[in-house]
Design a protein around this motif. Structure first.
Motif, PDB file in Angstrom:
ATOM      1  N   TYR A   1       4.733 -12.684  -6.127  1.00 48.56           N
ATOM      2  CA  TYR A   1       5.446 -11.420  -5.943  1.00 48.56           C
ATOM      3  C   TYR A   1       4.650 -10.275  -6.561  1.00 48.56           C
ATOM      4  N   ALA A   2       4.921  -9.067  -6.054  1.00 48.61           N
ATOM      5  CA  ALA A   2       4.363  -7.828  -6.592  1.00 48.61           C
ATOM      6  C   ALA A   2       5.475  -6.797  -6.662  1.00 48.61           C
ATOM      7  N   ALA A   3       5.431  -5.961  -7.677  1.00 45.72           N
ATOM      8  CA  ALA A   3       6.453  -4.921  -7.850  1.00 45.72           C
ATOM      9  C   ALA A   3       5.777  -3.635  -8.288  1.00 45.72           C
ATOM     10  N   LEU A   4       6.299  -2.518  -7.810  1.00 52.52           N
ATOM     11  CA  LEU A   4       5.791  -1.228  -8.227  1.00 52.52           C
ATOM     12  C   LEU A   4       6.909  -0.191  -8.141  1.00 52.52           C
ATOM     13  N   THR A   5       6.783   0.830  -8.938  1.00 48.39           N
ATOM     14  CA  THR A   5       7.730   1.945  -8.942  1.00 48.39           C
ATOM     15  C   THR A   5       7.013   3.179  -8.426  1.00 48.39           C
ATOM     16  N   VAL A   6       7.520   3.737  -7.322  1.00 49.15           N
ATOM     17  CA  VAL A   6       6.931   4.946  -6.759  1.00 49.15           C
ATOM     18  C   VAL A   6       7.815   6.129  -7.106  1.00 49.15           C
ATOM     19  N   THR A   7       7.202   7.294  -7.227  1.00 51.54           N
ATOM     20  CA  THR A   7       7.927   8.523  -7.550  1.00 51.54           C
ATOM     21  C   THR A   7       7.968   9.401  -6.309  1.00 51.54           C
ATOM     22  N   LEU A   8       9.179   9.764  -5.890  1.00 55.39           N
ATOM     23  CA  LEU A   8       9.350  10.581  -4.702  1.00 55.39           C
ATOM     24  C   LEU A   8       9.107  12.058  -5.029  1.00 55.39           C
ATOM     25  N   THR A   9       9.141  12.906  -3.994  1.00 56.71           N
ATOM     26  CA  THR A   9       8.835  14.322  -4.181  1.00 56.71           C
ATOM     27  C   THR A   9       9.778  14.994  -5.154  1.00 56.71           C
ATOM     28  N   ASP A  10      11.071  14.619  -5.131  1.00 56.67           N
ATOM     29  CA  ASP A  10      12.045  15.241  -6.028  1.00 56.67           C
ATOM     30  C   ASP A  10      12.061  14.599  -7.402  1.00 56.67           C
ATOM     31  N   GLY A  11      11.126  13.722  -7.690  1.00 51.86           N
ATOM     32  CA  GLY A  11      11.038  13.103  -9.007  1.00 51.86           C
ATOM     33  C   GLY A  11      11.822  11.827  -9.163  1.00 51.86           C
ATOM     34  N   GLU A  12      12.572  11.428  -8.162  1.00 46.99           N
ATOM     35  CA  GLU A  12      13.351  10.198  -8.263  1.00 46.99           C
ATOM     36  C   GLU A  12      12.439   8.979  -8.127  1.00 46.99           C
ATOM     37  N   PRO A  13      12.684   7.945  -8.947  1.00 45.40           N
ATOM     38  CA  PRO A  13      11.881   6.724  -8.829  1.00 45.40           C
ATOM     39  C   PRO A  13      12.512   5.742  -7.842  1.00 45.40           C
ATOM     40  N   SER A  14      11.696   4.914  -7.258  1.00 43.30           N
ATOM     41  CA  SER A  14      12.177   3.834  -6.399  1.00 43.30           C
ATOM     42  C   SER A  14      11.366   2.586  -6.713  1.00 43.30           C
ATOM     43  N   ARG A  15      12.069   1.529  -7.054  1.00 42.56           N
ATOM     44  CA  ARG A  15      11.431   0.270  -7.436  1.00 42.56           C
ATOM     45  C   ARG A  15      11.383  -0.659  -6.231  1.00 42.56           C
TER      46      ARG A  15
ATOM     47  N   LEU B   1       0.850  -1.194   0.000  1.00 45.11           N
ATOM     48  CA  LEU B   1       0.000   0.000   0.000  1.00 45.11           C
ATOM     49  C   LEU B   1       0.882   1.239   0.000  1.00 45.11           C
ATOM     50  N   THR B   2       0.495   2.236  -0.781  1.00 46.53           N
ATOM     51  CA  THR B   2       1.199   3.502  -0.794  1.00 46.53           C
ATOM     52  C   THR B   2       0.293   4.579  -1.364  1.00 46.53           C
ATOM     53  N   SER B   3       0.483   5.804  -0.874  1.00 51.95           N
ATOM     54  CA  SER B   3      -0.212   6.955  -1.447  1.00 51.95           C
ATOM     55  C   SER B   3       0.713   7.765  -2.347  1.00 51.95           C
ATOM     56  N   LEU B   4       1.960   7.315  -2.520  1.00 53.09           N
ATOM     57  CA  LEU B   4       2.877   7.967  -3.446  1.00 53.09           C
ATOM     58  C   LEU B   4       2.449   7.679  -4.888  1.00 53.09           C
ATOM     59  N   PRO B   5       2.792   8.551  -5.816  1.00 52.15           N
ATOM     60  CA  PRO B   5       2.459   8.276  -7.218  1.00 52.15           C
ATOM     61  C   PRO B   5       3.124   6.984  -7.688  1.00 52.15           C
ATOM     62  N   VAL B   6       2.364   6.132  -8.334  1.00 54.06           N
ATOM     63  CA  VAL B   6       2.867   4.853  -8.846  1.00 54.06           C
ATOM     64  C   VAL B   6       2.940   4.956 -10.362  1.00 54.06           C
ATOM     65  N   SER B   7       4.153   4.833 -10.883  1.00 57.05           N
ATOM     66  CA  SER B   7       4.342   4.962 -12.329  1.00 57.05           C
ATOM     67  C   SER B   7       4.312   3.616 -13.038  1.00 57.05           C
ATOM     68  N   GLU B   8       4.582   2.551 -12.316  1.00 55.50           N
ATOM     69  CA  GLU B   8       4.606   1.233 -12.942  1.00 55.50           C
ATOM     70  C   GLU B   8       4.320   0.182 -11.870  1.00 55.50           C
ATOM     71  N   ARG B   9       3.599  -0.865 -12.258  1.00 53.48           N
ATOM     72  CA  ARG B   9       3.293  -1.939 -11.340  1.00 53.48           C
ATOM     73  C   ARG B   9       3.261  -3.259 -12.097  1.00 53.48           C
ATOM     74  N   ALA B  10       3.599  -4.306 -11.376  1.00 52.30           N
ATOM     75  CA  ALA B  10       3.606  -5.641 -11.973  1.00 52.30           C
ATOM     76  C   ALA B  10       3.248  -6.658 -10.899  1.00 52.30           C
ATOM     77  N   GLU B  11       2.528  -7.686 -11.299  1.00 51.42           N
ATOM     78  CA  GLU B  11       2.131  -8.737 -10.391  1.00 51.42           C
ATOM     79  C   GLU B  11       2.442 -10.082 -11.029  1.00 51.42           C
ATOM     80  N   GLY B  12       2.936 -10.994 -10.226  1.00 51.36           N
ATOM     81  CA  GLY B  12       3.265 -12.321 -10.713  1.00 51.36           C
ATOM     82  C   GLY B  12       2.986 -13.353  -9.642  1.00 51.36           C
ATOM     83  N   PRO B  13       3.197 -14.621  -9.943  1.00 49.43           N
ATOM     84  CA  PRO B  13       2.961 -15.668  -8.944  1.00 49.43           C
ATOM     85  C   PRO B  13       3.882 -15.504  -7.730  1.00 49.43           C
TER      86      PRO B  13
END
Length: 540
Positions: free
Chosen positions: A461-475, A447-459
């Protein structure tokens, strides 16, 4: 308010009493599965507890036909009242209470068969209405059973049911009951019927299998029960029972067809139950009197219910096949009269789930401030943790991202709770769900309220990329099977269950709650060198 207005146990009063006892029995079944467990390994503990429903036979012999039903209702009211106190919800007491509830249902079928021309139909109608009411009550609490969650409302609901049971005991003690004309060994088929209602009447189960929201799943279920109640008042072809095992089979398949299949199964189940309870009316006896017949019926009712609830689809389908076969052996039952009241009641219950969702206040978002490229992440194994403690832990952590492992979605051990749906109603956050391998009803939730630019789901596992305030992404990747994800992506913050990242400015173990939290790790991440805060930390 107690729903009994007459001093004698008329067929209408007995039908209302049956509905109340059924409404008590359904949460008792879920509580038993929560306390005892529902795995095949727990079957030796579960079967004797529910088989104690055979007490219906000795109770009738000891107290006589007039006093046995009031005594059973009074005992159920007393035991139910004890279970309001959470410390008393232990396996022996819960098992005995469930057994007494099943025995009471057996005695009610016997009394209704003597008091009304179509007593079995009245039992089937009362059971279907109880299922609709049970689903409605649970949707008000977002599938956290309102009778067991605690608080003033839960206590009031439990005491209202206690008062209704006590009033039923008083009403059934008035007058002399007519001689029994039915209610033989075939009453044991109530057990598989209760098991099927517990499985098919679970909004979380249907939501997971059909891939639909929980509220919509509740509408499918209550619509099915409403149709089933109405169908008891119209002539139906004799081949209808064949539809039950077919519908149950498709309802257990993880696909969009599960929702209409569950609706069909719930629509025909009352009709099948009515016919099954009148099967072999003259031959379903032991030849040793009512005592032996009721004892065998009670034990079979409990064992049949337990077997249907054991994990695995085959026993559920077998229960549906058994009910359908018994219904096919029955003579055509009489048509129920005066269907208006029950159908209106079922229709009102159908309208409650969407109205309850519309009246809910707006949810609160998670923190979103990540100035300086710093964010907080909560990595938590929540198996066995009450939902209110999970919510409090997330809010108290101040984390921008919460990763929860061991999250239940309608499992018997969680009492049918859908934790992701419960949290989504209270937290305005983007969610990514990853079901565990081999079990679609448990997994990892992000769960996150940060902007999510990409998400993926698999058997697994789950993955998502959030964008921080300064524009940096974190996977971020989370789950129990991260190997495929890490082989494809080199830079991902990987969070397996109960594992902390290797690079963290601050980490620690923070126990909370009632000792049922296995791991709770609050981590703070800042920039690693000049790059974003994303590093590979786990390689299976």
């Amino acid at each position: 308010m107690v729903p009994f207005t007459t001093a004698r146990a008329t067929p209408t009063a007995l039908t209302l009493i049956t509905a109340v006892v059924s409404l008590v029995t359904l949460p008792l079944v879920r509580l038993t599965l929560t306390v005892v467990g529902a795995s095949p390994a727990e079957l030796p503990v579960l079967l004797p507890a529910v088989a104690a429903a055979a007490v219906a036979g000795p109770l009738t012999w000891w107290l006589g036909p007039r006093r046995s039903l009031p005594a059973a209702l009074g005992a159920l009211a007393a035991l139910w009242t004890l279970l309001i106190a959470e410390p008393l919800r232990v396996a022996p007491l819960v098992g005995v209470t469930l057994a007494v509830a099943l025995a009471t249902l057996v005695l009610l079928v016997r009394r209704l068969s003597a008091a009304a021309e179509d007593g079995a139909g009245r039992v089937a109608r009362a059971l279907a209405l109880a299922v609709a009411a049970d689903v409605t009550l649970r949707l008000f609490g977002d599938l956290w059973d309102p009778l067991w969650r605690g608080g003033a409302l839960a206590t009031v609901l439990a005491l209202v049911l206690t008062g209704s049971l006590a009033a039923g005991a008083w009403a059934t003690a008035q007058g002399t009951p007519p001689p029994a004309r039915g209610g033989g060994i075939q009453v044991a088929l109530l057990g598989p019927a209760l098991g099927l209602y517990t499985v098919l009447g679970s909004p979380a189960f249907l939501a997971v299998w059909a891939g639909i929201p929980v509220t919509l799943a509740g509408v499918w279920i209550t619509l099915g029960t409403a149709i089933g109640v109405a169908a008891l008042s119209v002539p139906l072809p004799r081949g209808v029972p064949i539809a039950l095992p077919l519908a149950v089979t498709f309802a257990l398949l993880p696909s969009p067809v599960a929702a209409p299949a569950a609706l069909l199964a719930l629509a025909v189940l009352p009709y099948v139950v009515r016919r099954a309870l009148t099967a072999w009316e003259r031959t379903a006896t032991t030849g040793h009197g009512a005592l032996a017949d009721l004892a065998l019926a009670g034990a079979g009712c409990g064992v049949g219910c337990a077997l249907v609830l054991v994990p695995g689809p085959w026993l559920v389908v077998a229960g549906a096949i058994g009910l359908g076969w018994a219904a096919g052996e029955s003579v055509r039952p009489a048509r129920l009269l005066r269907p208006f009241g029950p159908v209106v009641a079922a229709s009102v219950l159908l309208a409650v789930p969407p109205l309850a969702g519309a009246a809910r206040p707006a949810a609160d978002p998670l923190p979103v401030d990540t100035a300086g490229g710093m964010y907080r992440l909560l990595n938590w194994e929540v198996t066995g943790t009450p939902p209110d403690e999970v919510l409090a832990g997330i809010e108290e952590s101040g984390a921008q991202v919460a990763v929860l492992h061991g999250v239940p979605r309608g499992t018997p051990e969680a009492g049918g709770l859908d934790l992701p749906a419960w949290l989504e109603k209270r937290l305005s956050a983007e969610t990514v769900w990853a079901a565990d391998d081999g079990d679609r009803r448990t997994g990892t939730l992000v769960l996150t309220s940060l902007p999510v630019s990409e998400r993926a789901e698999g058997p697994g596992y789950a993955a998502l990329t959030v964008t921080l305030t300064d524009g940096e992404p974190s996977r971020i990747g989370a789950g129990s099977a991260l190997g495929p994800l890490l082989r494809e992506e080199a830079e991902v913050l990987a969070l397996p269950p109960s594992a902390a990242p290797a690079v963290a400015e601050e980490s620690g173990f923070h126990p909370a709650g009632r000792g049922r939290i296995f791991a709770r790790e609050l981590l703070e991440f800042g920039p690693v060198d000049a790059g974003p805060p994303a590093v590979t930390v786990y390689v299976p």
